[in-house]
Design an enzyme around this catalytic site. Structure first.
Site, PDB file in Angstrom:
ATOM      1  N   ASP A  63      27.301 -13.195  -2.518  1.00  0.00           N
ATOM      2  CA  ASP A  63      28.368 -13.234  -3.526  1.00  0.00           C
ATOM      3  C   ASP A  63      28.133 -14.481  -4.370  1.00  0.00           C
ATOM      4  O   ASP A  63      27.092 -15.130  -4.235  1.00  0.00           O
ATOM      5  CB  ASP A  63      29.744 -13.251  -2.817  1.00  0.00           C
ATOM      6  CG  ASP A  63      30.852 -12.651  -3.675  1.00  0.00           C
ATOM      7  OD1 ASP A  63      30.887 -12.941  -4.892  1.00  0.00           O
ATOM      8  OD2 ASP A  63      31.698 -11.911  -3.131  1.00  0.00           O
ATOM      9  N   ILE A  64      29.086 -14.860  -5.197  1.00  0.00           N
ATOM     10  CA  ILE A  64      28.882 -16.073  -6.002  1.00  0.00           C
ATOM     11  C   ILE A  64      28.881 -17.294  -5.064  1.00  0.00           C
ATOM     12  O   ILE A  64      29.479 -17.257  -3.977  1.00  0.00           O
ATOM     13  CB  ILE A  64      29.941 -16.215  -7.116  1.00  0.00           C
ATOM     14  CG1 ILE A  64      31.353 -16.304  -6.539  1.00  0.00           C
ATOM     15  CG2 ILE A  64      29.823 -15.070  -8.117  1.00  0.00           C
ATOM     16  CD1 ILE A  64      32.405 -16.679  -7.583  1.00  0.00           C
ATOM     17  N   PRO A  65      28.193 -18.359  -5.473  1.00  0.00           N
ATOM     18  CA  PRO A  65      28.035 -19.517  -4.576  1.00  0.00           C
ATOM     19  C   PRO A  65      29.349 -20.046  -4.002  1.00  0.00           C
ATOM     20  O   PRO A  65      29.451 -20.335  -2.805  1.00  0.00           O
ATOM     21  CB  PRO A  65      27.352 -20.565  -5.467  1.00  0.00           C
ATOM     22  CG  PRO A  65      26.565 -19.747  -6.440  1.00  0.00           C
ATOM     23  CD  PRO A  65      27.424 -18.535  -6.724  1.00  0.00           C
ATOM     24  N   THR A 121      14.410  -4.269   5.872  1.00  0.00           N
ATOM     25  CA  THR A 121      13.272  -3.446   6.326  1.00  0.00           C
ATOM     26  C   THR A 121      13.481  -1.969   5.976  1.00  0.00           C
ATOM     27  O   THR A 121      12.553  -1.182   6.070  1.00  0.00           O
ATOM     28  CB  THR A 121      13.039  -3.592   7.849  1.00  0.00           C
ATOM     29  OG1 THR A 121      14.291  -3.479   8.515  1.00  0.00           O
ATOM     30  CG2 THR A 121      12.419  -4.932   8.182  1.00  0.00           C
ATOM     31  N   ARG A 183      10.367  -2.549  19.930  1.00  0.00           N
ATOM     32  CA  ARG A 183      10.403  -1.489  20.940  1.00  0.00           C
ATOM     33  C   ARG A 183       9.435  -1.820  22.057  1.00  0.00           C
ATOM     34  O   ARG A 183       8.383  -2.407  21.811  1.00  0.00           O
ATOM     35  CB  ARG A 183       9.965  -0.142  20.320  1.00  0.00           C
ATOM     36  CG  ARG A 183      10.940   0.389  19.282  1.00  0.00           C
ATOM     37  CD  ARG A 183      12.260   0.784  19.931  1.00  0.00           C
ATOM     38  NE  ARG A 183      13.245   1.236  18.964  1.00  0.00           N
ATOM     39  CZ  ARG A 183      14.092   0.431  18.321  1.00  0.00           C
ATOM     40  NH1 ARG A 183      14.076  -0.865  18.522  1.00  0.00           N
ATOM     41  NH2 ARG A 183      14.968   0.927  17.478  1.00  0.00           N
ATOM     42  N   ARG A 213      18.765  -0.971  20.688  1.00  0.00           N
ATOM     43  CA  ARG A 213      18.803   0.209  21.553  1.00  0.00           C
ATOM     44  C   ARG A 213      17.823   0.190  22.724  1.00  0.00           C
ATOM     45  O   ARG A 213      18.104   0.786  23.761  1.00  0.00           O
ATOM     46  CB  ARG A 213      18.608   1.464  20.686  1.00  0.00           C
ATOM     47  CG  ARG A 213      19.848   1.755  19.851  1.00  0.00           C
ATOM     48  CD  ARG A 213      19.552   2.680  18.697  1.00  0.00           C
ATOM     49  NE  ARG A 213      18.713   2.026  17.703  1.00  0.00           N
ATOM     50  CZ  ARG A 213      18.305   2.596  16.584  1.00  0.00           C
ATOM     51  NH1 ARG A 213      18.651   3.839  16.314  1.00  0.00           N
ATOM     52  NH2 ARG A 213      17.555   1.929  15.723  1.00  0.00           N
TER      53      ARG A 213
HETATM   54  O1  C5P Z   1      18.458  -0.679  17.963  1.00  0.00           O
HETATM   55  P1  C5P Z   1      17.543  -1.548  17.158  1.00  0.00           P
HETATM   56  O2  C5P Z   1      16.647  -2.428  18.021  1.00  0.00           O
HETATM   57  O3  C5P Z   1      16.765  -0.768  16.116  1.00  0.00           O
HETATM   58  O4  C5P Z   1      18.525  -2.529  16.398  1.00  0.00           O
HETATM   59  C1  C5P Z   1      18.055  -3.457  15.479  1.00  0.00           C
HETATM   60  C2  C5P Z   1      19.171  -4.266  14.957  1.00  0.00           C
HETATM   61  O5  C5P Z   1      18.669  -5.122  13.948  1.00  0.00           O
HETATM   62  C3  C5P Z   1      20.289  -3.446  14.301  1.00  0.00           C
HETATM   63  O6  C5P Z   1      21.508  -4.172  14.511  1.00  0.00           O
HETATM   64  C4  C5P Z   1      19.898  -3.436  12.846  1.00  0.00           C
HETATM   65  O7  C5P Z   1      21.021  -3.317  11.998  1.00  0.00           O
HETATM   66  C5  C5P Z   1      19.292  -4.837  12.710  1.00  0.00           C
HETATM   67  N1  C5P Z   1      18.375  -5.010  11.589  1.00  0.00           N
HETATM   68  C6  C5P Z   1      17.253  -4.211  11.402  1.00  0.00           C
HETATM   69  N2  C5P Z   1      16.450  -4.446  10.324  1.00  0.00           N
HETATM   70  C7  C5P Z   1      16.742  -5.438   9.478  1.00  0.00           C
HETATM   71  C8  C5P Z   1      17.858  -6.247   9.677  1.00  0.00           C
HETATM   72  C9  C5P Z   1      18.673  -6.000  10.764  1.00  0.00           C
HETATM   73  O8  C5P Z   1      16.972  -3.321  12.203  1.00  0.00           O
HETATM   74  N3  C5P Z   1      15.940  -5.685   8.462  1.00  0.00           N
END
Ligand code: C5P
Length: 235
Positions: A63-65, A121, A183, A213
């Site tokens: 948002d704005i500074p 990402t 993962r 997850r």
């Molecule tokens: O379940 P998982 O390991 O994919 O969760 C990754 C977490 O990181 C989630 O909370 C997701 O919103 C967050 N995240 C992401 N990629 C990003 C920033 C945050 O997956 N660039």
């Protein structure tokens, strides 16, 4: 901050999140995102901290500074240990965020760690070129945002494992590279496209990994956490 894996506490309700934590060891780093925070308010931070954990409050402010600075002052009072902004908000916004955190940190406590999101990402290069009007490669944009965050005095960035080594070259070893999309080698990829194992992340120069997850949906979350931690620390 220590280098423990950060567990993404992506649950819709506090009881689910806290019930999960009750099955885990204490002294963890956990990430509280918008879903949990916006529906339940600042109390969730205190309730997680009361169980002996540190909180990365992932609200990605942009948002704005002045507004971001004042919001950060409040978040420091709420007790978050790490918070973030979008680097796209610009250098002044990031500087004011840092000033706000310093102003809001109760005396005798450490200022929350402040990191910036570079490019999400979920953003692809073509989308960045067409929708944001940023020409060039995604990697160049990410490194540019990381340098800007570094110049503004921030502690690091959120990025993918794929970009961590380029950011290390640009901003140094100490600058934090917090990487999601992790993962276990034998695990489900869920909806993440650019994934890496904990060992890949360590080799690429990530300083911290965010794991959701792969731990929260495991049959035995405490065992999955130990496996992630071992693979992350081994490399
Ligand atoms: O379940 P998982 O390991 O994919 O969760 C990754 C977490 O990181 C989630 O909370 C997701 O919103 C967050 N995240 C992401 N990629 C990003 C920033 C945050 O997956 N660039």
């Amino acid at each position: 901050m220590n280098r423990s894996p950060i567990i993404a506490l992506d649950f819709p309700a506090p009881d689910d999140a806290l019930g999960f934590l009750d099955k885990m060891p204490s002294g963890l780093w956990v990430k509280v995102g918008m879903e949990l925070y916006l529906q339940n308010g600042p109390d969730i931070v205190g309730r997680v901290k009361d169980r002996g954990h540190q909180v990365f409050l992932d609200l990605k402010l942009h948002d704005i500074p002045n507004t971001v600075g004042r919001a950060m002052e409040g978040l420091a009072r709420v007790g978050a240990d790490m918070v973030n902004v979008h680097a796209a908000g610009g250098r002044e916004m990031m500087e004011r965020a840092l000033d706000g955190l310093e102003a809001g940190t109760p005396s005798g406590r450490k200022r929350p760690v402040l990191i910036a999101v570079t490019q999400l990402t979920s953003t692809g290069e073509e989308q960045m070129n067409l929708e944001q009007g940023i020409t060039g490669s995604l990697m160049d944009s990410v490194v540019r945002y990381a340098r800007l965050a570094d110049e503004a005095g921030l502690d690091g960035v959120v990025c993918s494992v794929h970009e961590a080594s380029a950011i290390r070259d640009a901003c140094g070893e100490e600058f934090l590279k917090v990487t999601p999309g992790i993962r276990l080698a034998e695990g489900d990829t869920h909806d993440q496209k650019r994934i890496a194992t904990p060992a890949d992340a360590a080799r690429a120069g990530s300083t911290h990994i965010v794991v959701g997850r792969a731990i929260t949906q495991a049959a035995d979350p405490a065992a999955a956490y130990e496996t992630v931690k071992r693979q992350w620390e081994e490399d």
